[in-house]
Scaffold this active site. Structure first.
Site, short mmCIF file in Angstrom:
data_model
loop_
_atom_site.label_atom_id
_atom_site.label_comp_id
_atom_site.label_asym_id
_atom_site.label_seq_id
_atom_site.Cartn_x
_atom_site.Cartn_y
_atom_site.Cartn_z
N HIS A 1 4.74 13.87 6.31
CA HIS A 1 4.68 15.32 6.08
C HIS A 1 5.38 16.00 7.26
O HIS A 1 5.10 15.65 8.42
CB HIS A 1 3.24 15.82 6.02
N CYS B 1 -2.20 -3.33 3.04
CA CYS B 1 -3.27 -4.27 2.71
C CYS B 1 -2.83 -5.64 3.18
O CYS B 1 -1.65 -5.98 3.11
CB CYS B 1 -3.51 -4.29 1.20
N SER C 1 0.83 -1.21 0.00
CA SER C 1 0.00 0.00 0.00
C SER C 1 0.86 1.25 0.00
O SER C 1 1.42 1.60 -1.01
CB SER C 1 -1.05 0.03 1.10
#
Length: 129
Positions: A73, A88, A68
Site C-alpha cells: 500500500h 505458508c 500465500s
C-alpha cells in the site's frame, strides 16, 4: 498453516514517484520481485486510488501466491509505504524467499526509516513436561 509473516512500514521513500502512484508499474515490479525470490504468483489485483485534498492517490498491489500473499500500500502524499509478505511453510520452508522478497521491495522504495515486524504463524506449541 505454519508460516512466516513479515511486515514493514516505510517512511521517507526516496524512490521514483512511479512506484508510489502507478498501479500497473508497481504491480509489474512486485510480480518480478516475487518471481526473483522464487515464489509463485497465482493471482493479482492492482488498484489506484483517486486524489484527495491531501494529495495524489496511492495504490495497492496485491499478489496472491501459491505460498500465500504479498500486499503493498502506498501513501504518496506522505512518501510512505506498507509491505506485507506472508508465506505458508507447509511442505517446504519458504521463509528465506519471503525475506528475499522483502529486501527487494525495500530496495525499490529506498526508505529513510523502516519499522519491521516478523511473526511466526501457526507454530506448533512445545509439549508440556
Amino acid at each position: 498453516m505454519h508460516g512466516l509473516h513479515l511486515t514493514a512500514d516505510l517512511r521517507g521513500c526516496r524512490c521514483a514517484c512511479t512506484w508510489l502512484l502507478d498501479a500497473t508499474a508497481l504491480g509489474h515490479a512486485c510480480t518480478e520481485a516475487v518471481r526473483a525470490a522464487g515464489l509463485q504468483p497465482v493471482g493479482q489485483l492492482f488498484h489506484s486510488f483517486p486524489a484527495t485534498a491531501h494529495g495524489q492517490g496511492g495504490v495497492t498491489a496485491t499478489i496472491l501466491l501459491a505460498e500465500s500473499h504479498l500486499c503493498v500500500h502506498t501513501w504518496p502524499e506522505q512518501m510512505a509505504v506498507t509491505l506485507d509478505v506472508y508465506v505458508c511453510n507447509f511442505g517446504a520452508d519458504h521463509s528465506n524467499k519471503a525475506r528475499a522478497l522483502m529486501e527487494s521491495l525495500l530496495a525499490l522504495f529506498e526508505p529513510t526509516t523502516v519499522q519491521r515486524h516478523a511473526l511466526q504463524r501457526g507454530a506448533v506449541p512445545e509439549p508440556v513436561a
